[in-house]
Design a protein around this motif. Structure first.
Motif, PDB file in Angstrom:
ATOM      1  N   GLY A 106       0.831  -1.199   0.000  1.00 55.03           N
ATOM      2  CA  GLY A 106       0.000   0.000   0.000  1.00 55.03           C
ATOM      3  C   GLY A 106       0.860   1.240   0.000  1.00 55.03           C
ATOM      4  N   ASP A 107       0.415   2.267   0.703  1.00 52.90           N
ATOM      5  CA  ASP A 107       1.075   3.563   0.689  1.00 52.90           C
ATOM      6  C   ASP A 107       2.240   3.619   1.674  1.00 52.90           C
ATOM      7  OD1 ASP A 107      -2.199   5.064   0.344  1.00 52.90           O
ATOM      8  OD2 ASP A 107      -0.781   4.402  -1.208  1.00 52.90           O
ATOM      9  N   MET A 108       3.225   2.772   1.429  1.00 55.31           N
ATOM     10  CA  MET A 108       4.377   2.740   2.315  1.00 55.31           C
ATOM     11  C   MET A 108       5.340   3.879   1.981  1.00 55.31           C
ATOM     12  SD  MET A 108       4.544   0.375   4.665  1.00 55.31           S
ATOM     13  CE  MET A 108       6.248  -0.153   4.916  1.00 55.31           C
ATOM     14  N   TYR A 109       5.898   4.490   2.989  1.00 56.09           N
ATOM     15  CA  TYR A 109       6.959   5.455   2.802  1.00 56.09           C
ATOM     16  C   TYR A 109       8.298   4.725   2.842  1.00 56.09           C
ATOM     17  CZ  TYR A 109       3.529   9.059   4.118  1.00 56.09           C
ATOM     18  OH  TYR A 109       2.441   9.874   4.204  1.00 56.09           O
ATOM     19  N   ALA A 110       9.270   5.312   2.171  1.00 59.25           N
ATOM     20  CA  ALA A 110      10.601   4.690   2.192  1.00 59.25           C
ATOM     21  C   ALA A 110      11.134   4.636   3.627  1.00 59.25           C
ATOM     22  CB  ALA A 110      11.547   5.452   1.288  1.00 59.25           C
ATOM     23  N   ARG A 111      10.858   5.680   4.372  1.00 61.40           N
ATOM     24  CA  ARG A 111      11.303   5.703   5.774  1.00 61.40           C
ATOM     25  C   ARG A 111      10.161   5.185   6.636  1.00 61.40           C
ATOM     26  NH1 ARG A 111      15.354   8.171   8.922  1.00 61.40           N
ATOM     27  NH2 ARG A 111      15.524   6.789  10.721  1.00 61.40           N
ATOM     28  N   ASN A 112      10.407   4.083   7.315  1.00 58.77           N
ATOM     29  CA  ASN A 112       9.375   3.507   8.157  1.00 58.77           C
ATOM     30  C   ASN A 112      10.018   2.644   9.220  1.00 58.77           C
ATOM     31  OD1 ASN A 112       9.419   0.527   7.168  1.00 58.77           O
ATOM     32  ND2 ASN A 112       9.254   1.698   5.270  1.00 58.77           N
ATOM     33  N   ILE A 156      15.294  -9.858  14.533  1.00 60.33           N
ATOM     34  CA  ILE A 156      14.418  -9.197  13.567  1.00 60.33           C
ATOM     35  C   ILE A 156      15.261  -8.765  12.376  1.00 60.33           C
ATOM     36  CG2 ILE A 156      14.657  -6.901  14.642  1.00 60.33           C
ATOM     37  CD1 ILE A 156      11.680  -6.429  13.941  1.00 60.33           C
ATOM     38  N   SER A 157      14.710  -8.919  11.191  1.00 63.73           N
ATOM     39  CA  SER A 157      15.402  -8.490   9.981  1.00 63.73           C
ATOM     40  C   SER A 157      14.356  -8.036   8.977  1.00 63.73           C
ATOM     41  CB  SER A 157      16.250  -9.619   9.392  1.00 63.73           C
ATOM     42  OG  SER A 157      15.423 -10.713   9.028  1.00 63.73           O
ATOM     43  N   ARG A 158      14.818  -7.351   7.933  1.00 58.45           N
ATOM     44  CA  ARG A 158      13.865  -6.874   6.950  1.00 58.45           C
ATOM     45  C   ARG A 158      14.453  -6.940   5.560  1.00 58.45           C
ATOM     46  NH1 ARG A 158      11.766  -1.199   8.301  1.00 58.45           N
ATOM     47  NH2 ARG A 158      10.992  -1.369   6.162  1.00 58.45           N
ATOM     48  N   ASP A 159      13.569  -6.973   4.583  1.00 59.54           N
ATOM     49  CA  ASP A 159      13.951  -7.022   3.181  1.00 59.54           C
ATOM     50  C   ASP A 159      13.271  -5.858   2.493  1.00 59.54           C
ATOM     51  OD1 ASP A 159      13.684  -9.585   0.561  1.00 59.54           O
ATOM     52  OD2 ASP A 159      14.487  -7.557   0.552  1.00 59.54           O
ATOM     53  N   ASN A 160      14.083  -4.887   2.074  1.00 62.16           N
ATOM     54  CA  ASN A 160      13.531  -3.719   1.399  1.00 62.16           C
ATOM     55  C   ASN A 160      13.830  -3.715  -0.086  1.00 62.16           C
ATOM     56  OD1 ASN A 160      12.698  -2.680   3.868  1.00 62.16           O
ATOM     57  ND2 ASN A 160      14.638  -1.637   4.201  1.00 62.16           N
ATOM     58  N   ALA A 161      14.332  -4.824  -0.600  1.00 61.92           N
ATOM     59  CA  ALA A 161      14.739  -4.875  -2.004  1.00 61.92           C
ATOM     60  C   ALA A 161      13.550  -4.660  -2.930  1.00 61.92           C
ATOM     61  CB  ALA A 161      15.386  -6.217  -2.309  1.00 61.92           C
ATOM     62  N   LEU A 162      13.770  -3.885  -3.982  1.00 61.37           N
ATOM     63  CA  LEU A 162      12.774  -3.679  -5.038  1.00 61.37           C
ATOM     64  C   LEU A 162      11.408  -3.293  -4.486  1.00 61.37           C
ATOM     65  CD1 LEU A 162      13.746  -6.693  -7.325  1.00 61.37           C
ATOM     66  CD2 LEU A 162      14.300  -4.279  -7.655  1.00 61.37           C
ATOM     67  N   GLY A 163      11.397  -2.411  -3.486  1.00 62.49           N
ATOM     68  CA  GLY A 163      10.136  -1.943  -2.935  1.00 62.49           C
ATOM     69  C   GLY A 163       9.421  -2.953  -2.070  1.00 62.49           C
ATOM     70  N   LYS A 164      10.066  -4.046  -1.803  1.00 68.78           N
ATOM     71  CA  LYS A 164       9.465  -5.073  -0.950  1.00 68.78           C
ATOM     72  C   LYS A 164       9.599  -4.625   0.491  1.00 68.78           C
ATOM     73  CE  LYS A 164      10.171 -10.040  -0.409  1.00 68.78           C
ATOM     74  NZ  LYS A 164      11.069 -11.149  -0.782  1.00 68.78           N
ATOM     75  N   ASN A 165       8.540  -4.655   1.224  1.00 66.57           N
ATOM     76  CA  ASN A 165       8.580  -4.288   2.632  1.00 66.57           C
ATOM     77  C   ASN A 165       8.183  -5.497   3.447  1.00 66.57           C
ATOM     78  OD1 ASN A 165       9.078  -1.228   2.740  1.00 66.57           O
ATOM     79  ND2 ASN A 165       7.503  -1.415   1.175  1.00 66.57           N
ATOM     80  N   THR A 166       9.169  -6.289   3.773  1.00 61.02           N
ATOM     81  CA  THR A 166       8.928  -7.511   4.514  1.00 61.02           C
ATOM     82  C   THR A 166       9.821  -7.528   5.735  1.00 61.02           C
ATOM     83  OG1 THR A 166       8.416  -8.682   2.454  1.00 61.02           O
ATOM     84  CG2 THR A 166       8.903 -10.025   4.391  1.00 61.02           C
ATOM     85  N   VAL A 167       9.260  -7.912   6.838  1.00 63.03           N
ATOM     86  CA  VAL A 167      10.048  -8.034   8.062  1.00 63.03           C
ATOM     87  C   VAL A 167       9.894  -9.465   8.576  1.00 63.03           C
ATOM     88  CG1 VAL A 167       8.194  -7.262   9.608  1.00 63.03           C
ATOM     89  CG2 VAL A 167      10.578  -6.975  10.288  1.00 63.03           C
ATOM     90  N   TYR A 168      10.970  -9.974   9.137  1.00 60.04           N
ATOM     91  CA  TYR A 168      11.004 -11.335   9.648  1.00 60.04           C
ATOM     92  C   TYR A 168      11.331 -11.315  11.137  1.00 60.04           C
ATOM     93  CZ  TYR A 168      11.606 -12.158   4.654  1.00 60.04           C
ATOM     94  OH  TYR A 168      11.450 -12.163   3.293  1.00 60.04           O
ATOM     95  N   LEU A 169      10.875 -12.336  11.822  1.00 62.19           N
ATOM     96  CA  LEU A 169      11.268 -12.534  13.213  1.00 62.19           C
ATOM     97  C   LEU A 169      11.723 -13.984  13.355  1.00 62.19           C
ATOM     98  CD1 LEU A 169      11.433 -11.124  15.999  1.00 62.19           C
ATOM     99  CD2 LEU A 169       9.257 -12.234  16.534  1.00 62.19           C
TER     100      LEU A 169
END
Length: 127
Positions: A26-32, A70-83
């Protein structure tokens, strides 16, 4: 609006490992800031960990330090976080929620600091 969907919760034995995932769209900002919270029946919602999109820095609750990552994947606009949860204990059993705020991470693990929430994914830990 931002949509948040968690997955990965299941039943596991004490001492085992589990990885939760959360995808935001959705309307995700780059900074989050993306975070995990948990809530067991009859208890308050508890902050588990946060991770900032800008610095990548993470904050953990004392109860999970050294066991959860905790980690995250921001590649190619992907906003995914893992635990990644290791050395699970029965007291880790709870509904786990992913949360997002469209700004830098707040200074602590406060639920009130987050704007968008998922529906939760259940983690059960048997002794």
């Amino acid at each position: 609006q931002v949509q948040v969907v968690e997955s990965g919760g299941r039943s596991v034995q004490a001492g085992g490992s589990l990885r939760l995932s959360c995808a935001a769209s959705g309307d995700m900002y780059a900074r989050n800031c993306m975070a995990w919270f948990r809530q067991a029946p009859g208890t308050e919602r508890e902050g588990v960990a946060t991770i900032d999109s800008g610095s990548g820095s993470a904050l953990y609750a004392d109860s999970v330090k050294g066991r959860f990552t905790i980690s995250r994947d921001n590649a190619l606009g992907k906003n995914t976080v893992y635990l990644q949860m290791d050395s699970l204990k029965p007291e880790d059993a709870a509904m786990y929620y992913c949360a997002i705020v469209l700004s830098r991470c707040p200074g602590g693990l406060w639920a009130a600091g987050f704007q968008y929430w998922g529906q939760g994914t259940q983690v059960t830990v048997s002794a």
